[in-house]
Design a protein around this motif. Structure first.
Motif, PDB file in Angstrom:
ATOM      1  N   PHE A 210       0.736  -1.151   0.013  1.00 28.60           N
ATOM      2  CA  PHE A 210      -0.116   0.174   0.137  1.00 28.60           C
ATOM      3  C   PHE A 210       0.610   1.492  -0.012  1.00 28.60           C
ATOM      4  O   PHE A 210       0.494   2.156  -0.697  1.00 28.60           O
ATOM      5  CB  PHE A 210      -0.866   0.023   1.166  1.00 28.60           C
ATOM      6  CG  PHE A 210      -1.876  -1.011   1.186  1.00 28.60           C
ATOM      7  CD1 PHE A 210      -2.519  -1.520  -0.111  1.00 28.60           C
ATOM      8  CD2 PHE A 210      -2.420  -1.212   2.482  1.00 28.60           C
ATOM      9  CE1 PHE A 210      -3.556  -2.391   0.061  1.00 28.60           C
ATOM     10  CE2 PHE A 210      -3.805  -2.087   2.221  1.00 28.60           C
ATOM     11  CZ  PHE A 210      -3.988  -2.750   1.213  1.00 28.60           C
ATOM     12  N   TYR A 214       0.869   3.975  -2.820  1.00 23.96           N
ATOM     13  CA  TYR A 214       0.697   5.473  -2.501  1.00 23.96           C
ATOM     14  C   TYR A 214       1.836   6.446  -2.717  1.00 23.96           C
ATOM     15  O   TYR A 214       1.689   7.372  -3.342  1.00 23.96           O
ATOM     16  CB  TYR A 214       0.563   5.376  -0.844  1.00 23.96           C
ATOM     17  CG  TYR A 214       0.446   6.782  -0.324  1.00 23.96           C
ATOM     18  CD1 TYR A 214      -0.787   7.498  -0.593  1.00 23.96           C
ATOM     19  CD2 TYR A 214       1.452   7.417   0.458  1.00 23.96           C
ATOM     20  CE1 TYR A 214      -0.783   8.668   0.230  1.00 23.96           C
ATOM     21  CE2 TYR A 214       1.305   8.572   1.214  1.00 23.96           C
ATOM     22  CZ  TYR A 214       0.097   9.318   0.808  1.00 23.96           C
ATOM     23  OH  TYR A 214       0.180  10.562   1.444  1.00 23.96           O
ATOM     24  N   SER A 215       2.948   5.834  -2.853  1.00 27.40           N
ATOM     25  CA  SER A 215       4.362   6.494  -3.092  1.00 27.40           C
ATOM     26  C   SER A 215       4.078   6.939  -4.669  1.00 27.40           C
ATOM     27  O   SER A 215       4.454   8.193  -4.989  1.00 27.40           O
ATOM     28  CB  SER A 215       5.644   6.008  -2.752  1.00 27.40           C
ATOM     29  OG  SER A 215       6.760   6.671  -3.019  1.00 27.40           O
ATOM     30  N   PHE A 217       1.526   6.939  -6.520  1.00 27.28           N
ATOM     31  CA  PHE A 217       0.302   7.934  -6.622  1.00 27.28           C
ATOM     32  C   PHE A 217       0.617   9.405  -6.360  1.00 27.28           C
ATOM     33  O   PHE A 217       0.265  10.315  -7.094  1.00 27.28           O
ATOM     34  CB  PHE A 217      -0.703   7.342  -5.710  1.00 27.28           C
ATOM     35  CG  PHE A 217      -1.903   8.357  -5.696  1.00 27.28           C
ATOM     36  CD1 PHE A 217      -2.927   8.311  -6.725  1.00 27.28           C
ATOM     37  CD2 PHE A 217      -2.137   9.225  -4.622  1.00 27.28           C
ATOM     38  CE1 PHE A 217      -4.105   9.264  -6.591  1.00 27.28           C
ATOM     39  CE2 PHE A 217      -3.248  10.235  -4.339  1.00 27.28           C
ATOM     40  CZ  PHE A 217      -4.216  10.049  -5.567  1.00 27.28           C
ATOM     41  N   VAL A 218       1.207   9.288  -5.035  1.00 32.45           N
ATOM     42  CA  VAL A 218       1.593  10.988  -4.776  1.00 32.45           C
ATOM     43  C   VAL A 218       2.518  11.438  -5.642  1.00 32.45           C
ATOM     44  O   VAL A 218       2.601  12.633  -6.038  1.00 32.45           O
ATOM     45  CB  VAL A 218       2.136  10.689  -3.271  1.00 32.45           C
ATOM     46  CG1 VAL A 218       2.836  12.269  -2.832  1.00 32.45           C
ATOM     47  CG2 VAL A 218       1.361  10.609  -2.519  1.00 32.45           C
ATOM     48  N   GLY A 233      -6.341  11.257  -1.909  1.00 30.31           N
ATOM     49  CA  GLY A 233      -5.625   9.942  -1.970  1.00 30.31           C
ATOM     50  C   GLY A 233      -5.108   9.627  -0.819  1.00 30.31           C
ATOM     51  O   GLY A 233      -5.141   8.462  -0.384  1.00 30.31           O
ATOM     52  N   THR A 234      -4.612  10.771   0.038  1.00 27.25           N
ATOM     53  CA  THR A 234      -3.917  10.252   1.384  1.00 27.25           C
ATOM     54  C   THR A 234      -5.017   9.720   2.525  1.00 27.25           C
ATOM     55  O   THR A 234      -4.725   8.901   3.167  1.00 27.25           O
ATOM     56  CB  THR A 234      -3.334  11.708   1.776  1.00 27.25           C
ATOM     57  OG1 THR A 234      -2.288  12.047   1.069  1.00 27.25           O
ATOM     58  CG2 THR A 234      -2.550  11.341   3.224  1.00 27.25           C
ATOM     59  N   GLU A 236      -7.925   8.262   1.973  1.00 28.13           N
ATOM     60  CA  GLU A 236      -8.226   6.750   1.350  1.00 28.13           C
ATOM     61  C   GLU A 236      -7.264   6.153   1.687  1.00 28.13           C
ATOM     62  O   GLU A 236      -7.720   5.044   2.465  1.00 28.13           O
ATOM     63  CB  GLU A 236      -8.663   7.049  -0.095  1.00 28.13           C
ATOM     64  CG  GLU A 236      -9.868   7.924  -0.328  1.00 28.13           C
ATOM     65  CD  GLU A 236     -10.305   7.653  -1.679  1.00 28.13           C
ATOM     66  OE1 GLU A 236      -9.589   7.159  -2.466  1.00 28.13           O
ATOM     67  OE2 GLU A 236     -11.365   8.504  -2.186  1.00 28.13           O
ATOM     68  N   ALA A 237      -6.191   6.356   1.505  1.00 28.10           N
ATOM     69  CA  ALA A 237      -4.741   5.405   1.613  1.00 28.10           C
ATOM     70  C   ALA A 237      -4.611   4.928   3.243  1.00 28.10           C
ATOM     71  O   ALA A 237      -4.580   3.897   3.577  1.00 28.10           O
ATOM     72  CB  ALA A 237      -3.442   6.014   1.236  1.00 28.10           C
ATOM     73  N   SER A 241      -5.355   1.552   5.020  1.00 28.09           N
ATOM     74  CA  SER A 241      -4.200   0.771   5.528  1.00 28.09           C
ATOM     75  C   SER A 241      -4.756   0.415   6.939  1.00 28.09           C
ATOM     76  O   SER A 241      -4.325  -0.660   7.458  1.00 28.09           O
ATOM     77  CB  SER A 241      -3.170   1.778   5.477  1.00 28.09           C
ATOM     78  OG  SER A 241      -1.945   1.022   6.261  1.00 28.09           O
ATOM     79  N   LEU A 294       3.115   4.297   4.806  1.00 26.51           N
ATOM     80  CA  LEU A 294       2.680   5.460   4.023  1.00 26.51           C
ATOM     81  C   LEU A 294       3.464   6.705   3.998  1.00 26.51           C
ATOM     82  O   LEU A 294       3.511   7.550   3.094  1.00 26.51           O
ATOM     83  CB  LEU A 294       1.194   5.788   4.490  1.00 26.51           C
ATOM     84  CG  LEU A 294       0.068   4.698   4.085  1.00 26.51           C
ATOM     85  CD1 LEU A 294      -1.213   4.923   4.729  1.00 26.51           C
ATOM     86  CD2 LEU A 294      -0.035   4.454   2.677  1.00 26.51           C
ATOM     87  N   TYR A 298       5.178   8.836   1.266  1.00 23.79           N
ATOM     88  CA  TYR A 298       4.858  10.248   0.944  1.00 23.79           C
ATOM     89  C   TYR A 298       6.300  10.868   0.767  1.00 23.79           C
ATOM     90  O   TYR A 298       6.553  11.963  -0.186  1.00 23.79           O
ATOM     91  CB  TYR A 298       4.235  10.675   2.012  1.00 23.79           C
ATOM     92  CG  TYR A 298       4.075  12.183   2.058  1.00 23.79           C
ATOM     93  CD1 TYR A 298       2.883  12.667   1.186  1.00 23.79           C
ATOM     94  CD2 TYR A 298       4.586  13.145   2.697  1.00 23.79           C
ATOM     95  CE1 TYR A 298       2.780  14.257   1.111  1.00 23.79           C
ATOM     96  CE2 TYR A 298       4.514  14.338   2.835  1.00 23.79           C
ATOM     97  CZ  TYR A 298       3.535  15.014   2.014  1.00 23.79           C
ATOM     98  OH  TYR A 298       3.247  16.325   1.560  1.00 23.79           O
TER      99      TYR A 298
END
Length: 348
Positions: A210, A214-215, A217-218, A233-234, A236-237, A241, A294, A298
């Motif tokens: 995840f 996420y990384s 995606f960001v 997105g943050t 939701e992630a 998680s 996460l 980020y």
């Protein structure tokens, strides 16, 4: 792509030679009990041969994820995992190869995944127009051979990767120091820790992925300055998680003994009891681990990997210090508590 591939392969060859040359110092550093020393050596001799396969898989898996294709790396990883289990049964149970069989099963499955994903990328990129393919063209390959590396490209790759490499190196060095402390308590604790860590790692592997997703995606949205999408997105992630981590924590704590029996014979009650203790202490805090991955993702995505390095150095220092301090009055459970405390301090 060509510069990164050559750099990674060069580092891999250097590390591969280094670990074979330093075999005995590594075993000494890990404080391996004498009764399992030879088995450990046999395992490492074979497992080190899989470094090339791991490098191939990780390189091309990251490449595909960067292009938005996370399905293919997952498929090859799943095939490799299932194959590893099948070969374990064949080599260990069928051929009676023991420790060497377990190591060989892992290495073979790693090469299947590494070579397989390499061939997939080569075939999928072949035949595309020069401007639509990630595969280096013949003119580019000849240019590299003739002129050498482009210092600008190489500097950019090293700048982007060096801090992450440092973070991972520091993290694993701390893990090795804790492993050495665990080994000092004897073969029973060592066996329990080895089995429990496999379960522990498998349990939080999805939340680690995840973090990787996420990384990516960001990073993509940060590149086009779509900060609103990053915020959405943050939220939701983190929600996904946390919910997933709670479910996994409940399952691991409830079925800890049964999970240990996958790797340990039911008659080895002392090993199972020690492993269950580890899993219930560690498994209660998967939410923190999920959020931590996460946060790492980020900071990598917004090109501030130095924050992750600072947090890792500080937290691992605390982890090792706490492990050595708490292991005096509490013995092995003190190490398990130190691992949990280090992860939560790091998140804070």
């Amino acid at each position: 792509m060509a510069h990164a591939f050559v750099l990674i392969m060069a580092v891999m060859v250097f590390v591969n030679v280094l670990v074979y040359v330093c075999m005995h110092p590594i075993l000494w550093f890990l404080r391996v009990p004498q009764e399992v020393m030879e088995g450990m050596r046999q395992y490492l001799v074979i497992i080190y041969a899989g470094l090339l396969a791991s490098s191939l898989y990780n390189f091309f898996a990251c490449l595909l994820r960067a292009l938005g294709n996370s399905t293919v790396p997952l498929v090859f990883l799943a095939v490799s995992s299932v194959l590893n289990i099948g070969l374990d049964l064949l080599f260990v149970v069928g051929f009676h190869w023991g420790i060497r069989g377990a190591a060989a099963a892992t290495v073979v499955s790693q090469y299947i995944a590494g070579i397989g994903i390499l061939l997939y990328v080569v075939v999928s990129q072949s035949g595309r127009a020069a401007g639509a393919t990630m595969k280096p063209q013949k003119s580019q390959q000849k240019g590299m051979l003739r002129e050498g590396f482009d210092p600008v490209i190489m500097k950019e790759i090293i700048t982007l990767s060096s801090l992450t490499c440092l973070q991972q190196s520091v993290m694993n060095f701390g893990i090795l120091m804790v492993q050495g402390l665990v080994n000092s308590f004897g073969a029973t604790t060592m066996a329990a820790f080895a089995a429990a860590v496999k379960i522990d790692t498998f349990a939080y592997l999805p939340v680690q992925d995840f973090g990787n997703a996420y990384s990516t995606f960001v990073a993509q949205n940060y590149g086009v300055k779509d900060y609103g999408r990053i915020q959405k997105g943050t939220k939701e992630a983190f929600a996904i998680s946390i919910v997933f981590s709670i479910i996994i924590s409940i399952l691991v704590c409830t079925f800890a003994a049964s999970l240990m029996e996958i790797f340990v014979k039911a008659q080895e009650t002392a090993v199972i009891a020690c492993g269950v203790q580890y899993l219930r202490i560690e498994g209660s805090f998967y939410c923190g681990i999920g959020c931590l991955f996460l946060l790492y993702g980020y900071y990598r995505a917004i090109n501030k990997a130095q924050m992750s390095v600072v947090l890792t150095v500080i937290s691992l220092g605390l982890r090792v210090v706490l492990a050595y301090i708490l292991s005096v009055p509490l013995k092995a459970p003190g190490i398990w508590v130190a691992i949990v405390n280090h992860k939560n301090l790091k998140e804070i």
